[in-house]
Scaffold this active site. Structure first.
Site, PDB file in Angstrom:
ATOM      1  N   ASP A  11       0.863  -1.174   0.000  1.00 31.74           N
ATOM      2  CA  ASP A  11       0.000   0.000   0.000  1.00 31.74           C
ATOM      3  C   ASP A  11       0.896   1.220   0.000  1.00 31.74           C
ATOM      4  OD1 ASP A  11      -2.256   1.531  -0.139  1.00 31.74           O
ATOM      5  OD2 ASP A  11      -3.132   0.823   1.728  1.00 31.74           O
ATOM      6  N   SER A  12       0.386   2.300  -0.554  1.00 31.59           N
ATOM      7  CA  SER A  12       1.181   3.521  -0.625  1.00 31.59           C
ATOM      8  C   SER A  12       0.252   4.718  -0.623  1.00 31.59           C
ATOM      9  CB  SER A  12       2.046   3.524  -1.882  1.00 31.59           C
ATOM     10  OG  SER A  12       1.239   3.448  -3.035  1.00 31.59           O
TER      11      SER A  12
END
Length: 80
Positions: A11-12
């Site tokens: 995730d970012s």
């Protein structure tokens, strides 16, 4: 699920100081395809340190024996 495979997750997001860390992990859903326009609109009255931002990416891998490996990447900058 096959218990002999690794599982990988990622995730970012973009964290902007003047927006209290938003949009964060909600970055992909932040502006329905108009990300730059919305970000600049929300930052219109914010200057200086409030425009500091960072892109954060977290990667997690879990082994078949439930061992967890993590990696984090951070790129710091400023929204012009």
């Amino acid at each position: 699920m096959d218990s002999s495979v690794w599982i990988l997750g990622e995730d970012s997001g973009l964290e902007v100081r003047g927006l209290g860390g938003r949009p964060g992990v909600q970055s992909a859903r932040f502006a329905a395809g108009k990300h730059v326009e919305r970000l600049l609109a929300e930052l219109e009255s914010i200057e200086g340190e409030g425009r500091r931002a960072r892109y954060v990416c977290e990667l997690v891998a879990v082994s078949p024996k439930d061992e967890e490996l993590r990696g984090t990447g951070i790129l710091e900058g400023r929204i012009a």
